[in-house]
Scaffold this active site. Structure first.
Site, PDB file in Angstrom:
ATOM      1  NE  ARG A  96      35.904  41.593  11.319  1.00 18.19           N
ATOM      2  CZ  ARG A  96      37.085  41.769  11.914  1.00 18.19           C
ATOM      3  NH1 ARG A  96      38.096  40.962  11.616  1.00 18.19           N
ATOM      4  NH2 ARG A  96      37.248  42.718  12.813  1.00 18.19           N
ATOM      5  CD  GLN A  97      30.236  39.899  16.482  1.00 21.40           C
ATOM      6  OE1 GLN A  97      29.231  39.698  17.159  1.00 21.40           O
ATOM      7  NE2 GLN A  97      31.270  40.583  16.937  1.00 21.40           N
ATOM      8  CG  ASP A 169      37.966  34.840   2.298  1.00 20.71           C
ATOM      9  OD1 ASP A 169      37.181  35.282   1.431  1.00 20.71           O
ATOM     10  OD2 ASP A 169      38.222  35.462   3.338  1.00 20.71           O
ATOM     11  CE  LYS A 192      40.053  32.950   5.260  1.00 20.64           C
ATOM     12  NZ  LYS A 192      40.420  34.302   5.668  1.00 20.64           N
ATOM     13  NE  ARG A 194      39.487  32.781   9.136  1.00 20.15           N
ATOM     14  CZ  ARG A 194      40.520  33.617   9.191  1.00 20.15           C
ATOM     15  NH1 ARG A 194      41.515  33.374  10.018  1.00 20.15           N
ATOM     16  NH2 ARG A 194      40.546  34.692   8.434  1.00 20.15           N
ATOM     17  CB  THR A 226      43.887  35.847   5.653  1.00 15.65           C
ATOM     18  OG1 THR A 226      43.250  35.139   6.711  1.00 15.65           O
ATOM     19  CG2 THR A 226      43.353  35.348   4.324  1.00 15.65           C
TER      20      THR A 226
END
Length: 309
Positions: A96-97, A169, A192, A194, A226
């Site tokens: 995710r990074q 998303d 969405k 955040r 989520t």
């Protein structure tokens, strides 16, 4: 004489490793893991791997020592004169990074890619990366398997009358569209915003789900905030039922409680990460056959994409 193939699994993925080995038609190799008094790890092979095609199976979910254990396994295999070392990483941690989305942050997925290559890995096999572009961080072959190959038969078996797919998303639209294409179905998007990581400020549905049986599609479920909020919103917008298909069940913090108390019919996940607790709403579908076929195709120099196209 054909090259001998040997499969080994780290502690984090030993159960999945056994399933992959069985599907391949062999047994896991004999591997020991020494732990020093200060908890440092020291893996060692208890059988010869000289001249062998070695496949090391390990997902790299937390703790970070799962990644370190895998890197030490690669180093041990290379120093034991393995002909080739392929990492089979069902879940690629730190994925995710994958970009620099704000100032002064690391790109963890690239750091992991550099680490994998620095120890002499010849090939990486993984499944449903958070971003397909992570493959570009590597200068070695990357086999990016598509987990939907194992989920599609189950969804078809449900015989849902008014099937529609939803992305939780905007970033997951491509993944959801590819999944829906297998069924000739339409998609909707839950848009969405955040305030910060793992905390949703607002969400809205783009598309009509009235009277539809909705299947949410994503690669990772972490705290489940989520996916549970999306399910509630879809029902409010008139959906007849909502279930979710997620490849990697990270399931941190309140995730299990949220799923138990959610409006989801079920959460379908794979076994890339073992479940830490039982949950009646979670159904696990094994990817062992998919990985076993992929390993066989690598060994025989056949197409990998043929497994899911």
């Amino acid at each position: 004489m054909s090259q001998q193939v040997k499969l080994f699994a780290g502690n984090a993925s030993h159960e999945l490793g056994e399933k992959i080995a069985a599907a391949y038609g062999t047994q896991l190799g004999d591997l020991s893991l020494q732990r020093f008094a200060d908890t440092e790890l020291g893996p060692s092979f208890n059988e010869s791997v000289r001249g062998c095609a070695v496949f090391l199976i390990q997902s790299t979910f937390p703790p970070a020592e799962n990644l370190m254990e895998l890197m030490l396994m690669v180093d041990a295999a290379k120093r034991a004169s393995a002909a080739s070392v392929t990492i089979v990483m069902p879940y690629y941690g730190y994925a995710r990074q994958d970009r620099k989305d704000k100032p002064r942050v690391s790109i963890g997925a690239k750091v992991v890619a550099d680490f994998i290559q620095s120890v002499g890995t010849d090939r990486l096999m993984t499944c449903d990366l958070h971003a397909g572009q992570i493959q570009g961080f590597f200068d070695i072959p990357v086999d990016h398997l598509d987990g939907s190959a194992m989920f599609v038969p189950y969804i078809k078996s449900l015989n849902l009358e008014n099937l529609i797919f939803a992305s939780p998303d905007v970033g997951g639209v491509v993944r959801t569209r590819a999944f829906a294409k297998r069924f000739g179905a339409e998609i909707v998007v839950c848009d969405k915003t955040r305030l910060r990581a793992n905390e949703i400020a607002s969400m809205q549905v783009i598309g009509d789900v009235t009277g539809q049986d909705v299947v949410l599609v994503d690669d990772i479920v972490d705290t489940a905030g989520t996916i549970c909020k999306a399910a509630e919103l879809l029902l409010e917008r008139g959906a007849r039922s909502v279930r979710a298909v997620i490849t990697h069940p990270v399931l941190s913090g309140p995730a299990h409680d949220r799923i138990r108390n959610s409006v989801l019919e079920e959460l379908v996940v794979s076994d890339t990460i073992p479940l830490r607790q039982e949950n009646p709403k979670i159904r696990v579908i094994s990817l062992a056959d998919l990985f076993a076929h992929a390993i066989r195709n690598v060994v025989t120099h056949e197409s990998i994409s043929s497994l899911f196209t």
